[in-house]
Design a protein around this motif. Structure first.
Motif, PDB file in Angstrom:
ATOM      1  N   GLY A  57      34.040  28.987  39.498  1.00  0.00           N
ATOM      2  CA  GLY A  57      34.756  29.639  38.407  1.00  0.00           C
ATOM      3  C   GLY A  57      34.756  31.155  38.543  1.00  0.00           C
ATOM      4  N   PHE A  58      33.569  31.722  38.801  1.00  0.00           N
ATOM      5  CA  PHE A  58      33.468  33.188  38.920  1.00  0.00           C
ATOM      6  C   PHE A  58      34.278  33.688  40.118  1.00  0.00           C
ATOM      7  CE2 PHE A  58      29.191  32.753  36.722  1.00  0.00           C
ATOM      8  CZ  PHE A  58      29.694  33.228  35.533  1.00  0.00           C
ATOM      9  N   ARG A  59      34.435  32.820  41.113  1.00  0.00           N
ATOM     10  CA  ARG A  59      35.157  33.206  42.321  1.00  0.00           C
ATOM     11  C   ARG A  59      36.669  33.205  42.135  1.00  0.00           C
ATOM     12  NH1 ARG A  59      31.605  32.380  46.470  1.00  0.00           N
ATOM     13  NH2 ARG A  59      30.251  34.130  46.033  1.00  0.00           N
ATOM     14  N   ARG A  60      37.130  32.552  41.096  1.00  0.00           N
ATOM     15  CA  ARG A  60      38.581  32.476  40.919  1.00  0.00           C
ATOM     16  C   ARG A  60      39.088  33.855  40.536  1.00  0.00           C
ATOM     17  NH1 ARG A  60      39.454  28.510  36.357  1.00  0.00           N
ATOM     18  NH2 ARG A  60      41.634  28.732  36.814  1.00  0.00           N
ATOM     19  N   VAL A  61      38.932  34.779  41.466  1.00  0.00           N
ATOM     20  CA  VAL A  61      39.287  36.155  41.149  1.00  0.00           C
ATOM     21  C   VAL A  61      40.788  36.287  41.118  1.00  0.00           C
ATOM     22  CG1 VAL A  61      38.278  38.369  41.529  1.00  0.00           C
ATOM     23  CG2 VAL A  61      37.729  36.503  43.078  1.00  0.00           C
ATOM     24  N   ASP A  62      41.257  36.901  40.098  1.00  0.00           N
ATOM     25  CA  ASP A  62      42.642  37.313  40.068  1.00  0.00           C
ATOM     26  C   ASP A  62      42.600  38.820  40.284  1.00  0.00           C
ATOM     27  OD1 ASP A  62      45.124  38.201  39.384  1.00  0.00           O
ATOM     28  OD2 ASP A  62      45.431  36.645  37.878  1.00  0.00           O
ATOM     29  N   SER A  63      42.919  39.239  41.508  1.00  0.00           N
ATOM     30  CA  SER A  63      42.721  40.647  41.850  1.00  0.00           C
ATOM     31  C   SER A  63      43.546  41.552  40.938  1.00  0.00           C
ATOM     32  CB  SER A  63      43.072  40.899  43.312  1.00  0.00           C
ATOM     33  OG  SER A  63      44.373  40.431  43.581  1.00  0.00           O
ATOM     34  N   GLY A  64      44.689  41.056  40.468  1.00  0.00           N
ATOM     35  CA  GLY A  64      45.513  41.839  39.554  1.00  0.00           C
ATOM     36  C   GLY A  64      44.782  42.149  38.268  1.00  0.00           C
ATOM     37  N   LYS A  65      44.050  41.148  37.743  1.00  0.00           N
ATOM     38  CA  LYS A  65      43.360  41.348  36.469  1.00  0.00           C
ATOM     39  C   LYS A  65      42.159  42.261  36.638  1.00  0.00           C
ATOM     40  CE  LYS A  65      45.240  37.310  34.285  1.00  0.00           C
ATOM     41  NZ  LYS A  65      46.380  37.426  35.223  1.00  0.00           N
ATOM     42  N   ILE A  66      41.522  42.173  37.805  1.00  0.00           N
ATOM     43  CA  ILE A  66      40.406  43.073  38.070  1.00  0.00           C
ATOM     44  C   ILE A  66      40.928  44.500  38.245  1.00  0.00           C
ATOM     45  CG2 ILE A  66      38.618  43.640  39.782  1.00  0.00           C
ATOM     46  CD1 ILE A  66      38.064  40.636  39.911  1.00  0.00           C
ATOM     47  N   ALA A  67      42.073  44.632  38.930  1.00  0.00           N
ATOM     48  CA  ALA A  67      42.686  45.961  39.090  1.00  0.00           C
ATOM     49  C   ALA A  67      43.050  46.538  37.730  1.00  0.00           C
ATOM     50  CB  ALA A  67      43.922  45.854  39.977  1.00  0.00           C
ATOM     51  N   LEU A  68      43.550  45.676  36.847  1.00  0.00           N
ATOM     52  CA  LEU A  68      43.894  46.114  35.492  1.00  0.00           C
ATOM     53  C   LEU A  68      42.671  46.727  34.806  1.00  0.00           C
ATOM     54  CD1 LEU A  68      45.923  45.894  32.977  1.00  0.00           C
ATOM     55  CD2 LEU A  68      44.548  43.904  32.398  1.00  0.00           C
ATOM     56  N   ALA A  69      41.563  45.980  34.857  1.00  0.00           N
ATOM     57  CA  ALA A  69      40.341  46.472  34.221  1.00  0.00           C
ATOM     58  C   ALA A  69      39.872  47.763  34.879  1.00  0.00           C
ATOM     59  CB  ALA A  69      39.254  45.398  34.290  1.00  0.00           C
ATOM     60  N   ARG A  70      39.941  47.803  36.209  1.00  0.00           N
ATOM     61  CA  ARG A  70      39.494  49.009  36.919  1.00  0.00           C
ATOM     62  C   ARG A  70      40.378  50.204  36.606  1.00  0.00           C
ATOM     63  NH1 ARG A  70      39.651  48.428  42.616  1.00  0.00           N
ATOM     64  NH2 ARG A  70      39.140  50.639  42.505  1.00  0.00           N
ATOM     65  N   SER A  71      41.674  49.950  36.379  1.00  0.00           N
ATOM     66  CA  SER A  71      42.570  51.074  36.100  1.00  0.00           C
ATOM     67  C   SER A  71      42.201  51.751  34.774  1.00  0.00           C
ATOM     68  CB  SER A  71      44.029  50.608  36.089  1.00  0.00           C
ATOM     69  OG  SER A  71      44.346  49.967  34.879  1.00  0.00           O
ATOM     70  N   TYR A  72      41.439  51.069  33.947  1.00  0.00           N
ATOM     71  CA  TYR A  72      40.942  51.699  32.724  1.00  0.00           C
ATOM     72  C   TYR A  72      39.494  52.146  32.889  1.00  0.00           C
ATOM     73  CZ  TYR A  72      45.214  49.996  30.716  1.00  0.00           C
ATOM     74  OH  TYR A  72      46.529  49.770  30.488  1.00  0.00           O
ATOM     75  N   GLY A  73      39.028  52.133  34.127  1.00  0.00           N
ATOM     76  CA  GLY A  73      37.691  52.626  34.411  1.00  0.00           C
ATOM     77  C   GLY A  73      36.577  51.655  34.064  1.00  0.00           C
ATOM     78  N   ALA A  74      36.858  50.341  34.107  1.00  0.00           N
ATOM     79  CA  ALA A  74      35.839  49.355  33.753  1.00  0.00           C
ATOM     80  C   ALA A  74      34.716  49.343  34.780  1.00  0.00           C
ATOM     81  CB  ALA A  74      36.460  47.961  33.651  1.00  0.00           C
ATOM     82  N   SER A  75      33.462  49.172  34.305  1.00  0.00           N
ATOM     83  CA  SER A  75      32.316  49.062  35.199  1.00  0.00           C
ATOM     84  C   SER A  75      32.245  47.633  35.742  1.00  0.00           C
ATOM     85  CB  SER A  75      31.034  49.383  34.440  1.00  0.00           C
ATOM     86  OG  SER A  75      30.835  48.413  33.432  1.00  0.00           O
ATOM     87  N   THR A  76      31.403  47.454  36.759  1.00  0.00           N
ATOM     88  CA  THR A  76      31.219  46.121  37.331  1.00  0.00           C
ATOM     89  C   THR A  76      30.795  45.121  36.262  1.00  0.00           C
ATOM     90  OG1 THR A  76      30.472  47.233  39.320  1.00  0.00           O
ATOM     91  CG2 THR A  76      30.077  44.876  39.206  1.00  0.00           C
ATOM     92  N   LEU A  77      29.902  45.586  35.381  1.00  0.00           N
ATOM     93  CA  LEU A  77      29.410  44.715  34.319  1.00  0.00           C
ATOM     94  C   LEU A  77      30.534  44.343  33.354  1.00  0.00           C
ATOM     95  CD1 LEU A  77      26.496  43.775  34.043  1.00  0.00           C
ATOM     96  CD2 LEU A  77      26.244  45.357  32.127  1.00  0.00           C
ATOM     97  N   GLN A  78      31.354  45.324  33.007  1.00  0.00           N
ATOM     98  CA  GLN A  78      32.487  45.055  32.103  1.00  0.00           C
ATOM     99  C   GLN A  78      33.466  44.077  32.750  1.00  0.00           C
ATOM    100  OE1 GLN A  78      33.669  49.129  31.279  1.00  0.00           O
ATOM    101  NE2 GLN A  78      33.419  48.764  29.092  1.00  0.00           N
TER     102      GLN A  78
END
Lengths: 275, 281
Positions: free
Chosen positions: B173-194
């Motif tokens: 489940g944790f591996r089902r990465v959707d890189s787009g959604k992670i990029a979205l979070a990162r574009s707002y400066g999300a931390s690894t934990l967030q």
């Protein structure tokens, strides 16, 4: 030209070069790309697949770094995601487990800030989505989802909006509608916009300049001015000027692909030809 | 409200139920569901025919009770002997809940660690595979030698059986990465934990529920098996004891209780999955 020259470009891309280290060796995605973008300008980037358009956009957004070269926003280097930059991704990219409201609140949650309710209400009204806040993304059509993504990207009042093939998955009517919406919002906010698209028509309709990139390595091959007054109507799309420009850009993209393919064929023949 | 008026769903193949998820594995959602009293009447009628037919067949062919007791005898045994069986049910539940609780918790934490530090995964994967493929019942005699005939060996066995199941499903489940959604979070400066809590965990939830469901059923299996190996209490112990005394109605009453327990666990996770992961189904 009576255009007031601003002392400083909003965005400066100086010799942007990015190499990806892949399993099959190094891949030069973009090569010495340079362009200055003025405040309040809309610039579209078109080019064949694999011309590094998304790589360039991600570098501008600060989502990844460059191998060499630099990106300046208001004269300051971009080293990571910046709140002045809003981003709209391919396929809306909403979080399916959150309601529309919760999706729009997501950036504020990440930053630990209170959402600007008035501004968001204004935006939701602007894109025609008032009253949809409690819905789930799957209950909305593709066009509506992309509008939510637009609201989310604009919720911080960014001064730069980056759009990565935002309307590629939409039908042509919805796409036209979205193009008008983007222009309307642009006329309200005068946000600087960098738009990546596969549609030459969309690029011409929306932008002040169209950048044509060449395939692998991605280089800025041509830059075209689109000198039409705003607000633009779809009428301009049937003019001789636009027709010629569309064909020129098409030739530049297709020509680039064909010449590169020809080179590949020539190189491939001696290796694979049977004796 | 008629289902014909349902809001059209987008980005899904027609017919739905295509993705992996707890709400899709269920026979409960396979059909259109019970719509009317008439549907309910037919389902009830079939049940009556099946149980009544079994009763009739066992009577007609005079099958002895020690081979297969008649349904009504099982029902009577269930009611009259329930006070005797109930404490054993309690013991089994204690073992199941504590063992599964420990196993699931450790499994989830390990899954999260493995997702964040891929190197850790390379180190522990062989052991996890070993735990998944070896029936944990095999360890029970050894555990009894060390810990005696109390709760301990059973709880350990249940934890060892259910934990890895939770872990491998949660990791998937944790591996089902959707890189787009992670990029979205990162574009707002999300931390690894967030990114973990706001993107990976919600995306993994459907698979986590699958893991919890499979893990808990494995846990029940192991608990009952461990009780059969040794110790004087628990439903598994009742099974061996009733069969050795050829008290077949009581034996089947216990089997029935185990079936109901299994179904309840299944329904519990089904409902939890529906509540927290319905966005996917």
């Amino acid at each position: 030209m009576t255009l007031v020259q601003s002392t400083q470009p909003k965005l400066q891309v100086n010799g942007a070069t990015k190499v990806y280290n892949t399993n099959s060796g190094d891949l030069l995605a973009i090569d010495r790309c340079s362009i200055d973008i003025a405040p309040g300008e809309i610039v579209s980037v078109v080019g064949p697949s694999g011309s590094g358009k998304t790589t360039l956009l991600w570098a501008i957004s600060g989502l990844h770094g460059l191998t060499s070269g630099e990106i300046l926003l208001d004269g300051k280097p971009v080293t990571g995601p910046r709140r002045e930059i809003g981003m709209v991704f391919q396929d809306a990219n909403l979080l399916p487990w959150r309601t529309i409201d919760a999706n729009i609140n997501f950036p504020f949650e990440i930053k630990g800030e209170k959402p600007d309710r008035d501004w968001i209400t204004t935006l939701m009204h602007r894109v025609g989505l008032e009253g949809f806040g409690a819905r789930m993304p799957r209950e909305l059509s593709g066009g509506m989802q992309q509008r939510v993504a637009l609201v989310r990207a604009l919720s911080f009042k960014p001064s730069v909006l980056l759009m990565d093939e935002p309307f590629g998955a939409l039908d042509s009517f919805t796409r036209e509608e979205m193009n008008h919406l983007v222009e309307e919002i642009y006329l309200d906010t005068r946000t600087t916009i960098v738009l990546i698209t596969h549609s030459i028509e969309e690029a011409i309709f929306l932008s002040d300049r169209v950048v044509v990139m060449s395939a692998r390595p991605g280089r800025i091959a041509h830059v075209h001015d689109v000198p039409f007054a705003r607000p633009r109507s779809m009428e301009i799309m049937t003019t001789r000027e636009v027709f010629d420009l569309t064909n020129t850009i098409k030739r530049e993209i297709v020509g680039d692909q064909q010449s590169k393919a020809a080179v590949r064929r020539r190189q491939a023949v001696p290796v694979s030809a049977p004796l | 409200m008629s289902s014909a008026d349902a809001i059209p769903q987008f980005n899904k193949p027609a017919g739905g139920n295509s993705e992996v998820g707890v709400t899709n594995m269920s026979a409960l959602t396979a059909g259109p569901g019970i719509k009317s009293l008439f549907d309910f009447a037919i389902i009830a009628l079939v049940a009556v025919v099946v149980i009544g037919g079994l009763e009739l067949l066992l009577t007609v062919f005079a099958v002895p009770q020690y081979v297969l007791p008649k349904p009504h005898e099982i029902a009577v045994a269930l009611v009259t002997d329930f006070p005797l069986i109930a404490p054993h049910l309690g013991h089994t539940l204690v073992e199941l809940f504590s063992g599964f609780g420990i196993g699931a918790l450790v499994g989830l934490v390990l899954a999260a660690v493995v997702t964040q530090f891929p190197f850790v995964e390379k180190i522990i994967t062989p052991y996890i595979l070993l735990l998944v493929t070896t029936p944990m019942l095999a360890l029970v005699p050894l555990l009894i030698l060390r810990f005696g005939f109390g709760y301990e060996p059973r709880i350990i066995a249940v934890a060892l059986a259910s934990g890895p199941m939770v872990m491998i499903n949660a990791t998937t489940g944790f591996r089902r990465v959707d890189s787009g959604k992670i990029a979205l979070a990162r574009s707002y400066g999300a931390s690894t934990l967030q990114i973990f809590w706001k993107i990976r965990a919600p995306m993994a939830l459907p698979m986590i529920f699958v893991g919890l469901m499979v893990g808990s059923i494995f846990g029940l299996l192991t608990a009952v098996g461990a009780e059969m190996v040794g110790g004087g209490f628990g439903l598994g112990n009742r099974l061996t004891s009733y069969s050795s005394m050829i008290q077949m109605p009581q034996f089947f009453a216990v089997v029935l209780i185990l079936s109901i327990l299994g179904i309840l666990i299944y329904v519990l996770f089904f409902l939890l999955g529906k509540k927290f992961a319905s966005w996917e189904a």
